[in-house]
Write an enzyme that holds these catalytic residues in place. Sequence first.
Site, mmCIF file in Angstrom:
data_model
loop_
_atom_site.group_PDB
_atom_site.id
_atom_site.type_symbol
_atom_site.label_atom_id
_atom_site.label_comp_id
_atom_site.label_asym_id
_atom_site.label_seq_id
_atom_site.Cartn_x
_atom_site.Cartn_y
_atom_site.Cartn_z
ATOM 1 N N CYS A 120 0.827 -1.211 -0.106
ATOM 2 C CA CYS A 120 -0.119 -0.058 -0.110
ATOM 3 C C CYS A 120 0.771 1.168 0.091
ATOM 4 C CB CYS A 120 -0.843 0.052 1.216
ATOM 5 S SG CYS A 120 -1.976 -1.502 1.352
ATOM 6 N N HIS A 139 -3.465 7.043 3.055
ATOM 7 C CA HIS A 139 -4.025 5.887 2.500
ATOM 8 C C HIS A 139 -5.345 5.387 3.013
ATOM 9 C CE1 HIS A 139 -4.013 1.726 1.300
ATOM 10 N NE2 HIS A 139 -4.043 1.067 2.420
ATOM 11 N N ASN A 160 -10.428 -0.085 0.539
ATOM 12 C CA ASN A 160 -8.799 -0.044 0.576
ATOM 13 C C ASN A 160 -8.335 -0.643 -1.187
ATOM 14 O OD1 ASN A 160 -6.113 -0.566 0.466
ATOM 15 N ND2 ASN A 160 -6.148 -1.444 2.546
HETATM 16 N N1 COA Z 1 -18.499 -8.730 9.670
HETATM 17 C C1 COA Z 1 -18.955 -8.983 11.035
HETATM 18 N N2 COA Z 1 -17.828 -9.285 11.926
HETATM 19 C C2 COA Z 1 -16.494 -9.428 11.693
HETATM 20 C C3 COA Z 1 -16.179 -9.155 10.174
HETATM 21 C C4 COA Z 1 -17.095 -8.897 9.414
HETATM 22 N N3 COA Z 1 -16.773 -8.402 7.767
HETATM 23 N N4 COA Z 1 -14.678 -9.337 10.344
HETATM 24 C C5 COA Z 1 -14.452 -9.798 11.619
HETATM 25 N N5 COA Z 1 -15.690 -9.754 12.203
HETATM 26 C C6 COA Z 1 -15.647 -10.240 13.658
HETATM 27 C C7 COA Z 1 -14.377 -10.856 14.185
HETATM 28 O O1 COA Z 1 -14.520 -12.398 13.778
HETATM 29 C C8 COA Z 1 -14.458 -10.565 15.592
HETATM 30 O O2 COA Z 1 -15.253 -11.263 16.223
HETATM 31 P P1 COA Z 1 -14.959 -12.212 17.794
HETATM 32 O O3 COA Z 1 -14.840 -10.962 18.599
HETATM 33 O O4 COA Z 1 -16.143 -12.912 17.969
HETATM 34 O O5 COA Z 1 -13.683 -12.878 17.452
HETATM 35 C C9 COA Z 1 -14.897 -9.170 15.837
HETATM 36 O O6 COA Z 1 -15.542 -9.053 14.376
HETATM 37 C C10 COA Z 1 -14.078 -8.160 16.156
HETATM 38 O O7 COA Z 1 -12.796 -8.433 15.370
HETATM 39 P P2 COA Z 1 -11.761 -7.500 15.480
HETATM 40 O O8 COA Z 1 -10.576 -8.019 14.509
HETATM 41 O O9 COA Z 1 -11.341 -6.952 16.859
HETATM 42 O O10 COA Z 1 -12.234 -6.093 14.618
HETATM 43 P P3 COA Z 1 -11.492 -4.564 14.587
HETATM 44 O O11 COA Z 1 -12.488 -3.696 15.336
HETATM 45 O O12 COA Z 1 -10.038 -4.692 14.707
HETATM 46 O O13 COA Z 1 -11.879 -4.285 12.946
HETATM 47 C C11 COA Z 1 -10.594 -4.689 11.099
HETATM 48 C C12 COA Z 1 -11.361 -5.264 12.247
HETATM 49 C C13 COA Z 1 -9.962 -5.414 10.218
HETATM 50 C C14 COA Z 1 -11.528 -3.635 10.361
HETATM 51 C C15 COA Z 1 -9.615 -3.675 11.584
HETATM 52 O O14 COA Z 1 -8.733 -4.163 12.495
HETATM 53 C C16 COA Z 1 -8.611 -2.971 10.689
HETATM 54 O O15 COA Z 1 -9.100 -2.384 9.876
HETATM 55 N N6 COA Z 1 -7.336 -3.330 10.594
HETATM 56 C C17 COA Z 1 -6.258 -2.728 9.707
HETATM 57 C C18 COA Z 1 -6.465 -3.340 8.642
HETATM 58 C C19 COA Z 1 -5.799 -2.970 7.356
HETATM 59 O O16 COA Z 1 -5.454 -1.644 7.249
HETATM 60 N N7 COA Z 1 -5.016 -3.826 6.527
HETATM 61 C C20 COA Z 1 -4.355 -3.168 5.365
HETATM 62 C C21 COA Z 1 -3.248 -2.421 5.803
HETATM 63 S S1 COA Z 1 -2.803 -1.409 4.533
#
Ligand code: COA
Length: 325
Positions: A112, A252, A282
């Site tokens: 990215c 980003h 993204n």
């Molecule tokens: N829909 C519903 N629930 C979902 C889900 C979806 N699409 N994706 C994950 N969950 C669930 C998980 O399974 C988890 O459930 P659990 O608590 O029963 O295990 C719960 O939601 C919380 O997951 P968590 O990972 O703690 O959520 P979060 O608030 O951290 O959000 C992201 C998840 C991926 C959106 C966030 O962490 C993020 O954006 N991270 C950065 C990713 C990124 O930028 N990647 C590219 C880098 S360039």
Amino acid sequence: MGIEIIGIGSYLPEKILTNTELEKMVDTTDEWITTRTGIKERRIAKDTEATSDLAIHAAKRAIKKANISALDLDAIIVATITPDMFFPSTACFVQKGLGAKNAAAFDIAAACSGFIYGLAIAKSFINSDTCKTVMVLGAEKLSSIVDWTDRNICVLLGDGAGAVILKKTNSTSDILSTYLGADGNAGDLLYIPGGGSRNPATHKTVDERLHYMKMEGNKLFKIAVRAMADSAKKAIELAGITRDDVKLIIPHQANIRIVEAVARQLGVPMDKVFLNIQKYGNTSSATTPIALEEAIYEGKVKKGDIVVLVAFGGGLTWGATAIRL
Ligand code: COA
């Protein structure tokens, strides 16, 4: 004399995939995706389209804006994690598609952050008189590496491309600073385990879905905020300006909560931060050039304004650049 963006163009595939449609594909809800990420919809390329096809559309628009010929390009640099093939490079396909037969062409792999890395390379090429006119693109067909059964990832990503053309001109425009960083130790937080020389593609790697992107979103979130805030601060400092001199931060677009946290750390209000994540999700290396093009098109920035582009991604990699348009 400074380096000016003489042309900019972007391309988003027509097909829109909404959160409501995703609800039918995986166990998710529009409410979860919107509140956790800020994304409402994303664009998906056709099966017949490869990354270079998206890139060529964006490149043609940039060439038209710059009012030059493809033959004027001395180099084409494509930042991508979804190349058409291992080789030839996607940049070579773009060169062929544009008929830019005077241009050197190569890809860079910085995920990215790739577009910002690409701008740094272009700046060095121009300042060392290696090239006069350089095109830098961020182009991705992320839908081709997404596991559409993995709700943790498939809701986040989209396809798109953005291109800029850089040249030394007699204006006040310039790339004022660049700051780049990486941490290979945390590479396993975001990667594709299969298909490369470490785990060449076999029936087993495909059955185990190792050719799809894997991500530890939670851990990445915290690192992304720190790396992007630090990078933007460094780029501002290296440019010898203050945050008040910056008209717009173009981050980003990975997650609206990451962007808001970065803005808080920089002490910058959200109306000075560009967002289009709600429309495209993204698109990896393509987010910042697409956002810059939209910011210019919407009149949020104009010639003479200073913008800071900042990104973070797989590798891990990060970087920021301050540009006077
Ligand atoms: N829909 C519903 N629930 C979902 C889900 C979806 N699409 N994706 C994950 N969950 C669930 C998980 O399974 C988890 O459930 P659990 O608590 O029963 O295990 C719960 O939601 C919380 O997951 P968590 O990972 O703690 O959520 P979060 O608030 O951290 O959000 C992201 C998840 C991926 C959106 C966030 O962490 C993020 O954006 N991270 C950065 C990713 C990124 O930028 N990647 C590219 C880098 S360039």
